[in-house]
Scaffold this motif. Structure first.
Motif, mmCIF file in Angstrom:
data_model
loop_
_atom_site.group_PDB
_atom_site.id
_atom_site.type_symbol
_atom_site.label_atom_id
_atom_site.label_comp_id
_atom_site.label_asym_id
_atom_site.label_seq_id
_atom_site.Cartn_x
_atom_site.Cartn_y
_atom_site.Cartn_z
ATOM 1 N N ASN A 148 0.825 -1.207 0.000
ATOM 2 C CA ASN A 148 0.000 0.000 0.000
ATOM 3 C C ASN A 148 0.862 1.261 0.000
ATOM 4 O OD1 ASN A 148 -2.398 -1.364 -0.082
ATOM 5 N ND2 ASN A 148 -3.065 -0.830 1.986
ATOM 6 N N ARG A 172 -6.832 -4.648 3.876
ATOM 7 C CA ARG A 172 -5.917 -3.897 3.020
ATOM 8 C C ARG A 172 -6.690 -2.921 2.139
ATOM 9 N NH1 ARG A 172 -1.518 -6.222 -1.275
ATOM 10 N NH2 ARG A 172 -0.774 -7.211 0.606
ATOM 11 N N GLN A 176 -5.971 0.947 1.970
ATOM 12 C CA GLN A 176 -5.531 1.500 0.694
ATOM 13 C C GLN A 176 -6.400 2.679 0.268
ATOM 14 O OE1 GLN A 176 -5.607 -0.105 -3.809
ATOM 15 N NE2 GLN A 176 -4.658 -1.499 -2.365
ATOM 16 N N CYS A 180 -4.469 6.074 -0.451
ATOM 17 C CA CYS A 180 -4.280 6.469 -1.848
ATOM 18 C C CYS A 180 -5.183 7.628 -2.268
ATOM 19 C CB CYS A 180 -4.525 5.272 -2.772
ATOM 20 S SG CYS A 180 -3.249 4.003 -2.627
#
Length: 294
Positions: A148, A172, A176, A180
């Motif tokens: 990540n 995850r 993420q 992001c």
């Protein structure tokens, strides 16, 4: 975040063969069936498209056929990965030249680069070709897992727009999404956990199951995108056996068997993949009945 271009269900299209060659007529018919079924995009020459055993000429031809057949009705995300950065750049450049909307670029397999090597690989592609790129993370096939932290760095590059995540790690996915940013496109690469991935903030799924059941998978993701989680769960319950059955043998042999049963293409695969075993065939047929496909 405005609605991303890449959302909903995008089938990871099979590449039909007949007599050892790509069956172009069958491929065009499969693309038309997908669009008529309501899918939200198309992904030619990914893993399910047996890209590993296509020649470069065949690879390029299948992408061209997909773009020509789609005619802008849905976006086309062309498989364009390689464990050679130069070769990946050439494939992404070709995808741009023939009018694909984005490229799906798998993490380099076999040579197992470091996390810094993974960043440099994608950064080089982004700098070389002005086309949206989705990172494809499938460590079970490639032997490498992109972190990540690296994805958060890549998300800052203009052409790296999102991910196909085939890890089935939903924790995850949530992390993420936070790391992001809200413009990062998140597509599941696993049909079985795709609905859960949506609940964790995902935007859709690059789907194997859609090859066989485009209307049913499109309905699932339409429900999820509209917030009808109960309706999406009902669709998932009908499809979950098919999600599993299509991996009862080495993919895409069960999927091609299902399509052959529907009269849509031959079940031909290329070595080292062999046709689906009898137990897998029985499982596929039972799952197709449960899904309402037959």
């Amino acid at each position: 975040m405005t609605d991303p271009l890449f959302r909903g269900v995008l089938p990871a299209l099979v590449t039909p063969f007949r007599d050892g060659r790509v069956d172009e007529d069958a491929f065009v018919a499969l693309v038309e069936r997908q669009i008529a079924g309501g899918v939200h995009g198309l992904v030619p020459v990914g893993t399910t498209g047996e890209t590993a055993t296509l020649s470069h000429e065949e690879h390029r031809r299948v992408v061209e056929l997909c773009v020509q057949t789609a005619r802008g009705r849905v976006p086309v995300v062309a498989g364009a990965g390689s464990n050679s950065t130069d070769e990946a750049i050439e494939l992404v450049r070709h995808a741009k030249t023939i009018g694909a909307d984005a490229a799906l670029v798998v993490t380099p397999y076999y040579n197992r680069p470091s996390q810094e090597g993974l960043y440099a690989h994608y950064a080089a592609i982004a700098e070389a070709v002005q086309l949206p790129v989705l990172v494809y993370n499938v460590p079970g096939r490639t032997g490498v897992d992109i972190s990540n932290e690296v994805l958060a760095r890549l998300a800052k590059l203009p052409n790296i727009v999102g991910i196909k995540d085939a890890t089935s790690d939903l924790t995850r996915a949530s992390l993420q999404r936070v790391e992001c940013g809200e413009d990062w496109v998140m597509l599941s690469g696993d049909d079985g956990s795709g609905l859960g991935y949506m609940a964790h903030g995902g935007h859709g799924c690059i789907s194997v199951t859609a090859n066989v059941a485009p209307e049913q998978t499109a309905a699932l993701y339409e429900a999820a995108m509209s917030g009808d989680w109960a309706g999406a769960l009902q669709h998932q319950d009908r499809l979950v056996r098919l999600h599993k059955a299509l991996f009862a043998d080495a993919s895409p042999s069960p999927t091609k068997y299902a399509l052959a049963h529907l009269g849509l293409c031959a079940e031909d695969v290329r070595l080292p993949i062999v046709p689906a075993s009898e137990p897998a065939r029985r499982e596929v047929l039972e799952a197709m009945r449960a899904a309402g496909v037959i």
